[in-house]
Write an enzyme that holds these catalytic residues in place. Structure first.
Site, short mmCIF file in Angstrom:
data_model
loop_
_atom_site.label_atom_id
_atom_site.label_comp_id
_atom_site.label_asym_id
_atom_site.label_seq_id
_atom_site.Cartn_x
_atom_site.Cartn_y
_atom_site.Cartn_z
N HIS A 35 51.53 93.02 35.77
CA HIS A 35 51.10 94.06 34.82
C HIS A 35 50.03 93.49 33.88
O HIS A 35 49.06 94.17 33.55
CB HIS A 35 52.28 94.53 33.97
N ASP A 155 52.35 97.73 45.28
CA ASP A 155 53.03 98.92 45.82
C ASP A 155 51.99 99.74 46.57
O ASP A 155 51.56 100.81 46.12
CB ASP A 155 53.65 99.72 44.67
#
Ligand code: CDP
Length: 515
Positions: A35, A155
């Site tokens: 992140h 993802d």
């Protein structure tokens, strides 16, 4: 600034005061270095003063199955806020369930992901997971109305589904994706890694290691041995949910490993589910840019190639050079035997005087400027339609592009020269706009022309000849993305090209510098 908002009302008040364009990074919290990388990239990508980076933290119940880890998913807002702000976030939005679904989820529209995408990879075992992801992303962007969303490539299936969703619903928000971040041992950061015991972590590392080894083997042997990867995972007590080679966009299993492929896996390590992937590619990317006369292809394609560190191939210059040779030897344009004869013994090559400036030589004569003359321009389409000329130049172009790593521009690149190009763009503009651009170009080069109207007429005639010829006519490849550039300046077109490139080539395969 560094604000944390819990309610939509507070967030909206603040946003309206800022009058800013929002770069949005949606997360479920449990923030880690992956992140952090996305937030740092967002910060690097800030191009305007009034942009702000907003990170959302919302553990979306809709994307967890009933036996999954919704309850124990890591929640630590203080730690998350510290990481996000240190990385460059301007604000955090951490709404509760009823802020996102005011009447409860059953009183709102839900998105149903097409079966063709949902049933692949992770979706096959996680029924409804991507419906939950898609539904919540729509709820979030409805509240925030960002200019841009930043997502991770880890993802990958989620990324593909969200891209498709935005495309189909014509949601005018850009999606940028960035590569999976890994620790020194190659293990991908994930919020769920915190569930692993020390001994499980050792076993779990065999997943990235096996994928990396397979990729190294693929680069050498051009083949993948799935059974070998599977046995390595099993030896390390990993239970395989799937291990597949898929097309990265349809996500369907594929045996065609010529283009970009995704080797993807999901495993259970104890009770923790882990996913990882690697991209396979036999050669460097090929980008085909086709389009009609004067669409501004040369200028932007050159700049684009430079930006991405790719070879630039101007195939129009090759047809022009051949035309120049024929004219300067006073050969009749229809005398095919003579044309064949002179071309057979001619040498055509590009030389770079600098990375940016490419010169074209025919029989060791630098014709880079000469081929731009109105005389060559008016005759080139007659020469370019001849079978022998096309075959000869197409072969040459294919040899130049053999190892990939190039951007080629022309009329038939995506259809005939490199039909398996990874990115195909059809660049066009209205004839009026193209005539105006051509006029500026001719003036710059010191050529006379009678009027813009005449140039427009000449452009239309050339378009007609190029589109109507029998061999490799000018036409948009069925899988090309059309970009109409009326009213766009070079920088705008360049940004759009990079954006299209990034939607087809992951950062993990070919990193793109900032514009
Ligand atoms: O710069 P401009 O848009 O005028 O055209 P160009 O790219 O220099 O190409 C000049 C001409 O070469 C075109 O009008 C076509 O007739 C021919 N050509 C082609 O047939 N196939 C290509 N791949 C590139 C150019």
């Amino acid at each position: 600034m560094q604000k944390i908002f819990q309610t939509n009302a507070e967030l909206k008040d603040w946003l309206s005061e800022q009058n800013s364009a929002i770069i949005f990074i949606p997360t479920m919290g449990g923030l880690h270095l992956g992140h952090q990388y996305l937030i740092e990239k967002a910060k690097e990508r800030k191009t305007k003063k009034n942009q702000i980076i907003l990170v959302s933290i919302f553990v979306n119940p809709l994307q967890f199955g009933k036996d999954e880890d919704f309850k124990k998913y890591p929640r630590n807002i203080k730690k998350d806020a510290e990481l996000a702000f240190n990385a460059g976030a301007d604000a955090i939005w951490a709404p509760d369930y009823f802020e996102v679904f005011p009447g409860g989820e059953n009183s709102h529209f839900k998105i149903k992901v097409p079966q063709t995408l949902q049933n692949q990879l992770c979706g096959a075992e996680r029924a409804g997971h991507f419906d939950g992801v898609a539904t919540v992303i729509i709820r979030l962007i409805r509240i925030i109305r960002p200019e841009k969303i930043i997502l991770g490539e880890k993802d990958w299936q989620q990324l593909i589904i969200i891209r498709k969703l935005f495309q189909e619903l014509s949601i005018p928000i850009q999606i940028e994706s960035y590569s999976t971040q890994r620790d020194q041992s190659g293990f991908a950061y994930s919020s769920r890694n915190s569930y692993l015991s020390n001994s499980e972590r050792v076993n779990a590392k065999s997943l990235p290691h096996a994928l990396k080894e397979a990729k190294i083997e693929f680069d050498k042997e051009k083949a993948i041995n799935l059974a070998k990867i599977a046995s390595r995972l099993k030896e390390n007590n990993l239970k395989i949910e799937y291990l597949k080679i898929v097309d990265p966009f349809s996500l369907k299993e594929t045996e065609n490993i010529n283009g970009l492929c995704l080797l993807a896996a999901a495993v259970k390590c104890g009770s923790t589910r882990l996913i990882d992937h690697t991209f396979l590619m036999q050669r460097k990317p090929i980008i085909a840019i086709d389009g009609p006369a004067g669409a501004g292809k040369s200028t932007v394609t050159q700049a684009f190639a430079k930006k991405l560190g790719l070879i630039y191939l101007d195939t129009g210059a090759m047809y022009r050079a051949v035309t120049w040779l024929i004219i300067s030897n006073s050969i009749d344009l229809n005398d095919q035997a003579k044309i064949k004869n002179i071309l057979k013994d001619s040498e055509l090559e590009f030389k770079n005087s600098s990375f940016f400036e490419q010169k074209i030589f025919i029989n060791n004569i630098d014709v880079s400027e000469k081929i731009r003359s109105p005389q060559v321009t008016s005759m080139v389409s007659e020469i370019a339609k001849q079978q022998f000329v096309r075959e000869l130049l197409t072969r040459k172009q294919q040899v130049i592009g053999n190892n990939g790593g190039l951007v080629a521009e022309g009329r038939d690149i995506g259809t005939a020269v490199f039909p398996d190009a990874d990115v195909k763009i059809f660049l066009t503009a209205s004839p009026t706009e193209r005539a105006k651009r051509r006029a500026i170009d001719l003036k710059k080069r010191g050529y006379e022309f009678s009027s813009i109207e005449d140039l427009e007429q000449e452009i239309k005639e050339r378009d007609k000849k190029d589109s109507e010829r029998t061999i490799a006519p000018l036409k948009k490849a069925q899988d090309a993305i059309e970009l109409v550039t009326d009213g766009m300046n070079i920088e705008d077109v360049l940004k759009e090209l990079v954006y299209i490139f990034r939607s087809k080539i992951p950062e993990e395969v070919w990193p793109t510098p900032n514009l």
